[in-house]
Design a protein around this motif. Structure first.
Motif, PDB file in Angstrom:
ATOM      1  N   PRO A  69      15.940 -19.777   4.424  1.00 35.50           N
ATOM      2  CA  PRO A  69      14.828 -19.239   3.624  1.00 35.50           C
ATOM      3  C   PRO A  69      13.705 -20.252   3.397  1.00 35.50           C
ATOM      4  N   VAL A  70      14.068 -21.531   3.271  1.00 33.83           N
ATOM      5  CA  VAL A  70      13.061 -22.576   3.103  1.00 33.83           C
ATOM      6  C   VAL A  70      12.245 -22.709   4.387  1.00 33.83           C
ATOM      7  N   GLU A  71      12.952 -22.699   5.519  1.00 34.42           N
ATOM      8  CA  GLU A  71      12.295 -22.786   6.828  1.00 34.42           C
ATOM      9  C   GLU A  71      11.292 -21.634   7.005  1.00 34.42           C
ATOM     10  N   ARG A  72      11.725 -20.429   6.663  1.00 31.11           N
ATOM     11  CA  ARG A  72      10.849 -19.254   6.800  1.00 31.11           C
ATOM     12  C   ARG A  72       9.611 -19.384   5.928  1.00 31.11           C
ATOM     13  N   ARG A  73       9.811 -19.792   4.679  1.00 30.89           N
ATOM     14  CA  ARG A  73       8.674 -19.907   3.760  1.00 30.89           C
ATOM     15  C   ARG A  73       7.691 -20.966   4.240  1.00 30.89           C
ATOM     16  N   LEU A  74       8.222 -22.106   4.695  1.00 27.64           N
ATOM     17  CA  LEU A  74       7.346 -23.161   5.209  1.00 27.64           C
ATOM     18  C   LEU A  74       6.564 -22.684   6.429  1.00 27.64           C
ATOM     19  N   LEU A  75       7.242 -21.964   7.334  1.00 26.73           N
ATOM     20  CA  LEU A  75       6.567 -21.463   8.529  1.00 26.73           C
ATOM     21  C   LEU A  75       5.426 -20.524   8.154  1.00 26.73           C
ATOM     22  N   ILE A  76       5.688 -19.593   7.267  1.00 25.93           N
ATOM     23  CA  ILE A  76       4.652 -18.642   6.839  1.00 25.93           C
ATOM     24  C   ILE A  76       3.487 -19.390   6.186  1.00 25.93           C
ATOM     25  N   ASP A  77       3.804 -20.365   5.325  1.00 26.24           N
ATOM     26  CA  ASP A  77       2.743 -21.135   4.664  1.00 26.24           C
ATOM     27  C   ASP A  77       1.912 -21.922   5.667  1.00 26.24           C
ATOM     28  N   VAL A  78       2.571 -22.497   6.686  1.00 33.14           N
ATOM     29  CA  VAL A  78       1.841 -23.282   7.688  1.00 33.14           C
ATOM     30  C   VAL A  78       0.942 -22.374   8.523  1.00 33.14           C
ATOM     31  N   VAL A  79       1.455 -21.232   8.975  1.00 30.55           N
ATOM     32  CA  VAL A  79       0.625 -20.301   9.757  1.00 30.55           C
ATOM     33  C   VAL A  79      -0.567 -19.847   8.924  1.00 30.55           C
ATOM     34  N   ARG A  80      -0.319 -19.534   7.660  1.00 31.68           N
ATOM     35  CA  ARG A  80      -1.417 -19.140   6.767  1.00 31.68           C
ATOM     36  C   ARG A  80      -2.430 -20.274   6.626  1.00 31.68           C
ATOM     37  N   GLY A  81      -1.926 -21.497   6.471  1.00 29.08           N
ATOM     38  CA  GLY A  81      -2.804 -22.657   6.313  1.00 29.08           C
ATOM     39  C   GLY A  81      -3.639 -22.943   7.552  1.00 29.08           C
ATOM     40  N   ILE A  82      -3.036 -22.777   8.727  1.00 25.58           N
ATOM     41  CA  ILE A  82      -3.796 -22.957   9.973  1.00 25.58           C
ATOM     42  C   ILE A  82      -4.873 -21.886  10.076  1.00 25.58           C
ATOM     43  N   ALA A  83      -4.502 -20.647   9.780  1.00 29.85           N
ATOM     44  CA  ALA A  83      -5.456 -19.535   9.877  1.00 29.85           C
ATOM     45  C   ALA A  83      -6.614 -19.699   8.896  1.00 29.85           C
ATOM     46  N   ALA A  84      -6.312 -20.239   7.719  1.00 31.82           N
ATOM     47  CA  ALA A  84      -7.336 -20.398   6.684  1.00 31.82           C
ATOM     48  C   ALA A  84      -8.156 -21.674   6.852  1.00 31.82           C
TER      49      ALA A  84
END
Length: 196
Positions: free
Chosen positions: A171-186
């Protein structure tokens, strides 16, 4: 809108989490294709969300380099802004990494640079550490050695075996991945100049 291609080998639990996040209104990235190096069960997640899939079977090619060239051809055709390795259990040939770097990221179930490689959870347990973690990195030509984009510690609990610890890391891995993709997109994470 950031376009993302995801590469998997297995059940695609991280992929599923990313697909769910990307389907939320306002998420600044969309998944445009999901590929695999075998007939992976996780491709069903993409199909459920109406995302095109492709397979470049490793066994159909005479070498890792030939497989990598075929995979690169597919990735060029898709033309995604970002490539996410989500449980792709295959070392990528350097020519492919060199072509797509730094627009290729990977998750790893350890607090890198601790416990790189295919058995990060098992290695953490064998080392007897009190905590391990999860990381998201830019893929380079080493083994889990690229620049770190995000990471978080996860405690090792008494009585943990490999499966139990891995289930707490996921679950930590998933949350970090989503946050990183969001951060790259933003535009908050610059892959050309990562902060670490």
């Amino acid at each position: 809108m950031l376009s993302v291609a995801v590469l998997i080998s297995g059940t695609g639990s991280n992929l599923r989490a990313l697909l769910e996040a990307a389907s939320e209104p306002g998420f600044p990235a969309r998944i445009v294709a999901v590929g695999a190096d075998r007939d992976a069960a996780g491709l069903a997640h993409a199909e459920e969300f109406g995302i095109p899939t492709f397979t470049v079977p490793y066994r159909d090619h005479p070498s890792r380099e030939a497989w990598g060239a075929a995979l690169a051809e597919e990735l060029r055709r898709i033309g995604a802004d970002l490539i996410v390795l989500s449980g792709l259990m295959r070392l990528l040939p350097s020519a492919l990494v060199d072509e797509f770097a730094p627009r290729m990221i990977n998750t790893h179930p350890a607090f890198l640079p601790e416990f790189p490689g295919a058995h990060g959870v098992r290695d953490a347990l064998a080392a007897g550490v009190e905590e391990t973690g999860a990381s998201v990195i830019i893929v380079d030509n080493g083994v889990d050695s690229g620049p770190i984009l995000a990471q978080e510690r996860v405690p090792v609990l008494p009585g943990d075996d490999e499966a139990a610890l891995h289930e707490r890391i996921k679950p930590v891995e998933r949350r970090l991945l989503i946050d990183v993709v969001r951060g790259i997109a933003a535009g908050e994470i610059d892959l050309e100049n990562p902060s670490r």
